[in-house]
Write a protein that holds these residues in place. Sequence first.
Motif, PDB file in Angstrom:
ATOM      1  N   ASP A  29      49.880  29.291  36.881  1.00  0.00           N
ATOM      2  CA  ASP A  29      48.567  29.728  36.985  1.00  0.00           C
ATOM      3  C   ASP A  29      48.002  28.977  38.536  1.00  0.00           C
ATOM      4  O   ASP A  29      46.985  28.111  38.134  1.00  0.00           O
ATOM      5  CB  ASP A  29      47.567  29.474  35.870  1.00  0.00           C
ATOM      6  N   GLU A  30      48.791  29.238  39.557  1.00  0.00           N
ATOM      7  CA  GLU A  30      47.981  28.703  40.985  1.00  0.00           C
ATOM      8  C   GLU A  30      48.499  29.488  41.953  1.00  0.00           C
ATOM      9  O   GLU A  30      49.478  30.398  41.746  1.00  0.00           O
ATOM     10  CB  GLU A  30      48.625  27.280  41.088  1.00  0.00           C
ATOM     11  N   PHE A  31      47.686  29.366  43.222  1.00  0.00           N
ATOM     12  CA  PHE A  31      48.169  30.075  44.322  1.00  0.00           C
ATOM     13  C   PHE A  31      49.274  29.338  45.041  1.00  0.00           C
ATOM     14  O   PHE A  31      48.891  28.210  45.556  1.00  0.00           O
ATOM     15  CB  PHE A  31      46.947  30.265  45.208  1.00  0.00           C
ATOM     16  N   LEU A  32      50.519  29.660  44.871  1.00  0.00           N
ATOM     17  CA  LEU A  32      51.702  29.015  45.174  1.00  0.00           C
ATOM     18  C   LEU A  32      51.761  29.062  46.841  1.00  0.00           C
ATOM     19  O   LEU A  32      51.329  29.580  47.818  1.00  0.00           O
ATOM     20  CB  LEU A  32      52.864  29.833  44.652  1.00  0.00           C
ATOM     21  N   SER A  33      52.261  27.820  47.334  1.00  0.00           N
ATOM     22  CA  SER A  33      52.599  27.533  48.626  1.00  0.00           C
ATOM     23  C   SER A  33      53.788  28.366  48.925  1.00  0.00           C
ATOM     24  O   SER A  33      54.782  28.869  47.876  1.00  0.00           O
ATOM     25  CB  SER A  33      53.091  26.135  48.775  1.00  0.00           C
ATOM     26  N   THR A  34      54.032  28.807  50.252  1.00  0.00           N
ATOM     27  CA  THR A  34      54.975  29.569  50.622  1.00  0.00           C
ATOM     28  C   THR A  34      56.419  28.931  50.224  1.00  0.00           C
ATOM     29  O   THR A  34      57.446  29.425  49.721  1.00  0.00           O
ATOM     30  CB  THR A  34      55.001  29.911  52.056  1.00  0.00           C
ATOM     31  N   GLU A  35      56.543  27.547  50.389  1.00  0.00           N
ATOM     32  CA  GLU A  35      57.714  26.979  49.864  1.00  0.00           C
ATOM     33  C   GLU A  35      58.301  27.174  48.343  1.00  0.00           C
ATOM     34  O   GLU A  35      59.248  27.492  48.090  1.00  0.00           O
ATOM     35  CB  GLU A  35      57.649  25.436  50.359  1.00  0.00           C
ATOM     36  N   ASP A  36      57.027  26.885  47.625  1.00  0.00           N
ATOM     37  CA  ASP A  36      57.356  26.991  46.249  1.00  0.00           C
ATOM     38  C   ASP A  36      57.727  28.610  45.988  1.00  0.00           C
ATOM     39  O   ASP A  36      58.287  28.870  45.005  1.00  0.00           O
ATOM     40  CB  ASP A  36      56.081  26.418  45.340  1.00  0.00           C
ATOM     41  N   LEU A  37      56.975  29.477  46.380  1.00  0.00           N
ATOM     42  CA  LEU A  37      57.102  30.744  46.048  1.00  0.00           C
ATOM     43  C   LEU A  37      58.491  31.153  46.527  1.00  0.00           C
ATOM     44  O   LEU A  37      59.098  31.899  45.565  1.00  0.00           O
ATOM     45  CB  LEU A  37      56.015  31.758  46.826  1.00  0.00           C
ATOM     46  N   LEU A  38      59.044  31.016  47.672  1.00  0.00           N
ATOM     47  CA  LEU A  38      60.375  31.262  48.045  1.00  0.00           C
ATOM     48  C   LEU A  38      61.309  30.515  47.317  1.00  0.00           C
ATOM     49  O   LEU A  38      62.421  31.158  46.828  1.00  0.00           O
ATOM     50  CB  LEU A  38      60.669  30.816  49.499  1.00  0.00           C
ATOM     51  N   LEU A  53      53.790  34.529  38.264  1.00  0.00           N
ATOM     52  CA  LEU A  53      53.331  33.476  39.217  1.00  0.00           C
ATOM     53  C   LEU A  53      52.072  33.960  39.883  1.00  0.00           C
ATOM     54  O   LEU A  53      51.916  35.086  40.623  1.00  0.00           O
ATOM     55  CB  LEU A  53      54.378  33.567  40.276  1.00  0.00           C
ATOM     56  N   GLY A  54      51.170  33.033  39.841  1.00  0.00           N
ATOM     57  CA  GLY A  54      50.025  33.474  40.796  1.00  0.00           C
ATOM     58  C   GLY A  54      48.456  33.016  39.773  1.00  0.00           C
ATOM     59  O   GLY A  54      48.586  33.303  38.716  1.00  0.00           O
ATOM     60  N   MET A  55      47.555  33.005  40.438  1.00  0.00           N
ATOM     61  CA  MET A  55      46.019  32.651  39.970  1.00  0.00           C
ATOM     62  C   MET A  55      45.485  34.244  39.664  1.00  0.00           C
ATOM     63  O   MET A  55      45.985  35.007  40.585  1.00  0.00           O
ATOM     64  CB  MET A  55      45.349  31.856  40.998  1.00  0.00           C
ATOM     65  N   THR A  56      44.537  34.187  39.073  1.00  0.00           N
ATOM     66  CA  THR A  56      43.798  35.418  38.833  1.00  0.00           C
ATOM     67  C   THR A  56      42.959  35.702  40.158  1.00  0.00           C
ATOM     68  O   THR A  56      42.586  34.696  40.964  1.00  0.00           O
ATOM     69  CB  THR A  56      42.826  35.341  37.665  1.00  0.00           C
ATOM     70  N   HIS A  57      42.932  36.919  40.368  1.00  0.00           N
ATOM     71  CA  HIS A  57      42.325  37.297  41.725  1.00  0.00           C
ATOM     72  C   HIS A  57      40.852  36.900  41.731  1.00  0.00           C
ATOM     73  O   HIS A  57      40.113  37.107  40.719  1.00  0.00           O
ATOM     74  CB  HIS A  57      42.413  38.840  41.852  1.00  0.00           C
ATOM     75  N   PRO A  58      40.330  36.130  42.766  1.00  0.00           N
ATOM     76  CA  PRO A  58      39.252  35.452  42.666  1.00  0.00           C
ATOM     77  C   PRO A  58      38.138  36.381  42.500  1.00  0.00           C
ATOM     78  O   PRO A  58      37.050  36.120  41.868  1.00  0.00           O
ATOM     79  CB  PRO A  58      38.720  34.911  44.426  1.00  0.00           C
ATOM     80  N   ALA A  59      38.257  37.666  42.811  1.00  0.00           N
ATOM     81  CA  ALA A  59      37.209  38.574  42.833  1.00  0.00           C
ATOM     82  C   ALA A  59      36.863  39.084  41.164  1.00  0.00           C
ATOM     83  O   ALA A  59      35.919  39.114  40.764  1.00  0.00           O
ATOM     84  CB  ALA A  59      37.101  39.865  43.514  1.00  0.00           C
ATOM     85  N   LEU A  60      38.100  39.221  40.645  1.00  0.00           N
ATOM     86  CA  LEU A  60      38.180  39.404  38.963  1.00  0.00           C
ATOM     87  C   LEU A  60      37.784  38.300  38.456  1.00  0.00           C
ATOM     88  O   LEU A  60      36.881  38.434  37.380  1.00  0.00           O
ATOM     89  CB  LEU A  60      39.610  39.807  38.811  1.00  0.00           C
ATOM     90  N   PHE A 110      41.385  33.908  56.404  1.00  0.00           N
ATOM     91  CA  PHE A 110      42.240  33.105  56.496  1.00  0.00           C
ATOM     92  C   PHE A 110      42.219  31.951  55.226  1.00  0.00           C
ATOM     93  O   PHE A 110      41.036  32.013  54.473  1.00  0.00           O
ATOM     94  CB  PHE A 110      42.008  32.219  57.744  1.00  0.00           C
ATOM     95  N   PRO A 111      43.367  31.385  54.854  1.00  0.00           N
ATOM     96  CA  PRO A 111      43.147  30.299  53.972  1.00  0.00           C
ATOM     97  C   PRO A 111      42.329  29.326  54.198  1.00  0.00           C
ATOM     98  O   PRO A 111      41.874  28.950  55.493  1.00  0.00           O
ATOM     99  CB  PRO A 111      44.700  29.742  54.044  1.00  0.00           C
ATOM    100  N   PRO A 112      41.423  28.549  53.243  1.00  0.00           N
ATOM    101  CA  PRO A 112      41.812  28.461  51.933  1.00  0.00           C
ATOM    102  C   PRO A 112      41.543  29.796  51.015  1.00  0.00           C
ATOM    103  O   PRO A 112      41.730  29.755  49.786  1.00  0.00           O
ATOM    104  CB  PRO A 112      41.142  27.364  51.508  1.00  0.00           C
ATOM    105  N   ARG A 113      41.077  30.820  51.722  1.00  0.00           N
ATOM    106  CA  ARG A 113      40.861  32.040  50.772  1.00  0.00           C
ATOM    107  C   ARG A 113      41.991  32.520  50.266  1.00  0.00           C
ATOM    108  O   ARG A 113      43.077  32.810  51.044  1.00  0.00           O
ATOM    109  CB  ARG A 113      40.134  33.125  51.746  1.00  0.00           C
ATOM    110  N   ALA A 114      42.198  32.963  48.898  1.00  0.00           N
ATOM    111  CA  ALA A 114      43.281  33.225  48.210  1.00  0.00           C
ATOM    112  C   ALA A 114      43.170  34.809  48.397  1.00  0.00           C
ATOM    113  O   ALA A 114      42.500  35.489  47.681  1.00  0.00           O
ATOM    114  CB  ALA A 114      43.332  32.936  46.792  1.00  0.00           C
ATOM    115  N   CYS A 115      44.080  35.411  49.335  1.00  0.00           N
ATOM    116  CA  CYS A 115      43.784  36.371  49.657  1.00  0.00           C
ATOM    117  C   CYS A 115      45.196  37.054  50.402  1.00  0.00           C
ATOM    118  O   CYS A 115      45.869  36.331  51.457  1.00  0.00           O
ATOM    119  CB  CYS A 115      42.754  36.779  50.553  1.00  0.00           C
TER     120      CYS A 115
END
Length: 736
Positions: free
Chosen positions: A266-275, A230-237, A15-20
């Motif tokens: 370079d950020e994990f976008l909110s659903t609103e911004d992504l759409l 659009l998006g941050m680098t994968h946390p595991a990477l 679940f959030p806040p995990r970027a997944c």
Amino acid sequence: MTLISKKGIAFLSTFPPRACGIATYTTDLMTAIEHKFHAFNLLPIPIENDGIEQVYDFESNQKLQVYVPNSFDRLIEHINSTSTIDLLCIQHEFGLFKDQEKALLSLISNLRNPVLLVFHTVLPSPNQLLAENVQALTEAASRVLVMTRTSANILITDYKVSPEKIVLIPHGTHLAPAVDKNYIRQKFDLLNKKVLSTFGLIGPGKSIETTLKALPSIIAIEPNVMFLILGMTHPALLQEEGERYRNMLKELVVQYQIEENVRFVDEFLSTEDLLSYLQITDVYLFTSKDPFQAVSGTFSYALSSGCPIVSTPIPHVREVLKEEMGIIIDYEAPDQLADAVNQILNDSAKLERIRHINLQKTVATSWQNTAIAYVNVFQNLIGEQQKLQYVVPPIKLDHILRMTTNIGFVQFANVSTPDENSGFALDDNARALIALLYHYQLTQSQDDLVLIQKYLQFIAYCQQKDGTFLNYVDHKGQFTDQNYCENLEDANGRAVWALGEVIGMSHTLPEKIISLANELLDQTSIHFLSYHSTRSMSFTIKGLSYIKHNRYRKELTTLADRLIAMFNHESSSEWLWFESYLTYGNSAIPEALLAAYQRTGETVYKEVGYKAFNFLLSKIMINNEIHVISNKGWAQRGSVKTASKGGEQPIDVAYTIIALDRFYKESQEYRYREMMEIAFEWFLGRNHLNQIVYNPVTGGCFDGLEEDTVNINQGAESTLSYLLARLIMEMHVLPN
């Protein structure tokens, strides 16, 4: 509504806040179910497998810390000992349970309640160890859910899973919001740009370099192109190697001298911004180089936003992306990507055509429809037989305001965008006037009065010197030739209905509004008996029934007597109706007779009204669902009854609800109240497709329910029909 006990559904997931991606998926799913149904308590159980304890925006007295000894055993004990969990839904990705496969199997095997196992990845051609692991998990689970037919086929052929155990529910998607695209472009500094985009957690598997290598060839033809990453680098990477991959991409940007045409967000976008970004994307680029990627949420979201897509051929894409929806290219093929993008950008008509097709094709996968599909599985597994109780959406006027111009209410829409070139109709503005009158009764809002005056003025504009009304007005405010080649009786009847509703509210509306309505009604009164259309007479009766004085009583009784004569002429013991067929707007006819009885006290109107309405209900209320008469084949007397699917119009459902309301209030027979609820839930998904017809994001209503899909345009008739139905329900529903 009947109050019911809620069932507890636990979701084992990140679940959030995990970027997944799975965290986002589960959150969207739970939100959709919560907004659609009353019947469930949804309980999140977070998975933590990276040694990081997250801080969540919800309370949970349980979490599965995969790396902590006995964490699985403690979860088994908790679920088996609590009375609040009736089913466990596990969101499965192999990486989440790495080195803990046996513990996961023990969890599923030792739970007393049903387990729904959702596979986000299904790998083909497994080795023996993987095959045995998946087989054991699927055998232990009550059901296995996948998101593509390809994944289902792999489970059946490569893992020998029984087809009866597999449920297919496509990846959920967000309904496209109604937005001002120029405003968004300005907000993101993208005015006059051709926007290409890709999004998600950034890593080498996305092969973003394929697009960067293709950009010079695209820019040569379309210099104003902008590629958004659009998006941050994968946390595991990020944990393993930092920003090595992103820095490599930035070096390529410099190498190809395309700095002015590439932007990293370079950020994990909110659903609103992504759409918002997807709404202004001209071509979405999906360049994954993983041929075994079973499903992609990013691909699904882009498709449901209407984006034309250029994509590599992962199984999900091959299954969904048809030729008219985008272009499939080979893996790591920049030349093919450049050609595909140029082909779409150079044909604006094709781009818009693809956009509409993609919106139409993906509406079935909206999160609202995904919630319905999941809940049907939950009920099946729990063994719950009681009727689902839908959440009644809040009243929303957003689309009403969008469709209203300085002239009046626009007739049609292209999806949720008003098509002002379609012009305006008296029919729709009369409906809009009635709807806003009902809304004003709830709010006493000055904003409602402004709209009421606007729609009333449109009716006045349509009235001719002889007192009749024309129906069609073009976008410039001129009457069209269509007025002179169509029968306008029904439109004139609707105008009388609306004017009567206004006059009936003389105790609450401003005098100038009442005065104008009286003037218009007086001018058209000489034509009340000139129309012989069954529905025109019914609309006129309904309008006149709201008039408290007796000036028009003779006309009302004459029209009601005509309906009685029609009924006596056409009806038999098997066919209790006014005509030899059932077509559109049927419920308005018996309702008009009941209205005539309420105004005059003539019992024959009531008797025939009840006979005819109950006959109609016997034809359209089937197995606790409403199936209004299809416009693809009217019901004829004496014809063989067939289970017609498709061609169901919102206006017929709304008329039925309006009539049920009157019959319930007059008789106090609760079955009419129950049928109102059943009929209204047609808009919410209680129909043969199990799909929404009302769009809760835009506030519009889809134009019709067809055999296999909905018509995603949200025009005047459908939107106003839903609003009328919703306002009628407002006085009956319990608070959500």
